[in-house]
Design a protein around this motif. Structure first.
Motif, PDB file in Angstrom:
ATOM      1  N   UNK A   1      14.947   0.268  -0.021  1.00  0.00           N
ATOM      2  CA  UNK A   1      13.543   0.633   0.140  1.00  0.00           C
ATOM      3  C   UNK A   1      12.949   0.045   1.404  1.00  0.00           C
ATOM      4  N   UNK A   2      11.866   0.648   1.841  1.00  0.00           N
ATOM      5  CA  UNK A   2      11.011   0.100   2.889  1.00  0.00           C
ATOM      6  C   UNK A   2       9.584   0.131   2.372  1.00  0.00           C
ATOM      7  N   UNK A   3       8.762  -0.817   2.836  1.00  0.00           N
ATOM      8  CA  UNK A   3       7.410  -0.920   2.291  1.00  0.00           C
ATOM      9  C   UNK A   3       6.472  -1.570   3.291  1.00  0.00           C
ATOM     10  N   UNK A   4       5.166  -1.382   3.050  1.00  0.00           N
ATOM     11  CA  UNK A   4       4.134  -1.932   3.917  1.00  0.00           C
ATOM     12  C   UNK A   4       3.003  -2.501   3.074  1.00  0.00           C
ATOM     13  N   UNK A   5       2.585  -3.722   3.410  1.00  0.00           N
ATOM     14  CA  UNK A   5       1.480  -4.367   2.718  1.00  0.00           C
ATOM     15  C   UNK A   5       0.150  -3.945   3.342  1.00  0.00           C
ATOM     16  N   UNK A   6      -0.911  -4.098   2.584  1.00  0.00           N
ATOM     17  CA  UNK A   6      -2.233  -3.734   3.089  1.00  0.00           C
ATOM     18  C   UNK A   6      -2.602  -4.551   4.319  1.00  0.00           C
ATOM     19  N   UNK A   7      -2.038  -5.760   4.456  1.00  0.00           N
ATOM     20  CA  UNK A   7      -2.358  -6.618   5.598  1.00  0.00           C
ATOM     21  C   UNK A   7      -1.502  -6.296   6.824  1.00  0.00           C
TER      22      UNK A   7
ATOM     23  N   UNK B   1       0.809  -1.221   0.000  1.00  0.00           N
ATOM     24  CA  UNK B   1       0.000   0.000   0.000  1.00  0.00           C
ATOM     25  C   UNK B   1       0.842   1.270   0.000  1.00  0.00           C
ATOM     26  N   UNK B   2       2.084   1.164   0.471  1.00  0.00           N
ATOM     27  CA  UNK B   2       2.983   2.307   0.363  1.00  0.00           C
ATOM     28  C   UNK B   2       4.428   1.824   0.421  1.00  0.00           C
ATOM     29  N   UNK B   3       5.291   2.585  -0.227  1.00  0.00           N
ATOM     30  CA  UNK B   3       6.719   2.246  -0.261  1.00  0.00           C
ATOM     31  C   UNK B   3       7.506   3.511  -0.511  1.00  0.00           C
ATOM     32  N   UNK B   4       8.722   3.520  -0.035  1.00  0.00           N
ATOM     33  CA  UNK B   4       9.620   4.636  -0.311  1.00  0.00           C
ATOM     34  C   UNK B   4      11.040   4.099  -0.387  1.00  0.00           C
ATOM     35  N   UNK B   5      11.912   4.864  -1.002  1.00  0.00           N
ATOM     36  CA  UNK B   5      13.272   4.370  -1.125  1.00  0.00           C
ATOM     37  C   UNK B   5      14.195   5.379  -1.764  1.00  0.00           C
TER      38      UNK B   5
ATOM     39  N   UNK C   1       8.235  -4.474   5.280  1.00  0.00           N
ATOM     40  CA  UNK C   1       9.337  -5.036   4.505  1.00  0.00           C
ATOM     41  C   UNK C   1      10.450  -4.048   4.257  1.00  0.00           C
ATOM     42  N   UNK C   2      11.642  -4.585   4.053  1.00  0.00           N
ATOM     43  CA  UNK C   2      12.785  -3.786   3.623  1.00  0.00           C
ATOM     44  C   UNK C   2      13.465  -4.519   2.473  1.00  0.00           C
ATOM     45  N   UNK C   3      14.140  -3.775   1.629  1.00  0.00           N
ATOM     46  CA  UNK C   3      14.844  -4.388   0.510  1.00  0.00           C
ATOM     47  C   UNK C   3      16.072  -3.597   0.123  1.00  0.00           C
ATOM     48  N   UNK C   4      17.091  -4.293  -0.328  1.00  0.00           N
ATOM     49  CA  UNK C   4      18.271  -3.636  -0.897  1.00  0.00           C
ATOM     50  C   UNK C   4      18.703  -4.422  -2.114  1.00  0.00           C
TER      51      UNK C   4
END
Length: 332
Positions: A228-234, A207-211, A238-241
């Motif tokens: 990046x960091x992100x969030x699911x609707x549920x 539902x939203x992410x930024x990076x 999360x984080x990712x590189x």
């Protein structure tokens, strides 16, 4: 389910028979029941003819319009680089023919939305080749999560590092995959799109992410690092590189899903293994054999969907979400 083509046979026309069509995708279209390749196209006539001859396909074209409007072709597979996906999707939809398109779905989320709109207006389905949604070890991950094997999911961590000039381009730093005008981005768009789409399949939309993104190696136009960091609707976080300018010692592809009672880890590219670690038992490793033609399980779903015998889990709507998330993460 209702049939989405009039015939009882899917007769494929393939636009752009390049490398992905050698083993990964197209040969499976002749192995799935009630499916066959009717014709292929490549702008280079000699290469189109050569592909057709080697794969025992009677008809070939060097003009996409001719293939799309072939009366015996009733479904179009677009296997070109992303810059042509929108153009050919519009032409196929206007011809009233369903579309199966390579990933990433397009260069931008806006192009994806236009593809969805034109197909909806024409009344034809649109599928995207995010085939991990149908592979056995990825389905095992989904089964483990849904069965509560690691309890309530808390967060996801994705890490991918590759050397500055990976084997995938064999030192051709002008490859289309690292030309944003053709691909939309760099290797992040090419590889992370698979990972992010599968996470969408597991947990629903992000539902939203930024990076942040940058070009640290300076070897091509596109970004070579994204964090990046992100969030699911549920509610899962999360984080990712993703770094494509690392040294060989850092070469890594690992995703870890952490829950309240354990964790699941796997690689997105390579061996088909899933590792389950739980608080109360020894680690378990689940190993699977991959199909020779890696897209065959998803192509089976597409054919079943078109003939009214099932449902395909990778659509234009889900594929567009991945493009949107990548734009958020890379700050495009």
């Amino acid at each position: 389910m209702n049939k989405k083509i009039k015939e009882n046979q899917v007769n494929w026309g393939i636009v752009g028979v390049g490398d992905v069509c050698e083993v990964k995708s197209a040969p499976a279209m002749n192995l799935v029941a009630n499916s066959r390749i009717e014709a292929v196209m490549r702008r280079n006539a000699d290469k189109a003819q050569d592909y057709a001859k080697r794969h025992q396909i009677e008809k070939w074209y060097s003009d996409a319009d001719a293939l799309i409007n072939d009366p015996k072709v009733n479904a179009i597979y677009i296997a070109t680089p992303p810059d042509a996906h929108l153009e050919y999707t519009i032409k196929a939809a206007n011809a009233g023919k369903p579309v199966y398109v390579e990933k990433p779905m397009a260069r931008t989320h806006a192009e994806c939305q236009e593809m969805i709109s034109v197909c909806e207006k024409a009344g034809v389905p649109l599928y995207v080749a995010y085939y991990r949604r149908a592979l056995p070890h990825f389905l095992k991950i989904k089964e483990l999560i849904e069965s509560g094997a690691i309890g309530d999911v808390r967060f996801v961590e994705v890490r991918m590092c590759k050397p500055l000039v990976p084997d995938i381009i064999t030192h051709q730093t002008n490859h289309w995959r690292v030309n944003p005008e053709v691909s939309g981005g760099g290797y992040f768009y090419d590889l992370a799109s698979h990972q992010l789409d599968f996470l969408d399949f597991l947990f629903g939309p992000i539902r939203k992410a930024s990076g942040y993104s940058a070009n640290q190696g300076g070897q091509y136009k596109a970004e070579d690092i994204v964090t990046a960091s992100f969030e699911f609707t549920k509610g899962v976080l999360g984080t990712g590189s993703w770094c494509f300018a690392s040294g060989e010692v850092s070469d890594k592809d690992i995703t870890t899903i952490v829950g309240s009672k354990g964790e699941i880890s796997y690689v997105s590219f390579g061996k088909a293994e899933v590792t389950l670690r739980r608080d109360t038992s020894e680690d378990k490793v689940f190993s699977f054999d991959l199909p020779k033609h890696i897209q065959q399980p998803l192509i089976q779903q597409v054919v079943d969907d078109l003939l009214g015998n099932g449902r395909c889990v990778s659509t234009g709507v889900s594929g567009a979400r991945t493009n949107h998330v990548m734009e958020w993460m890379a700050n495009f």
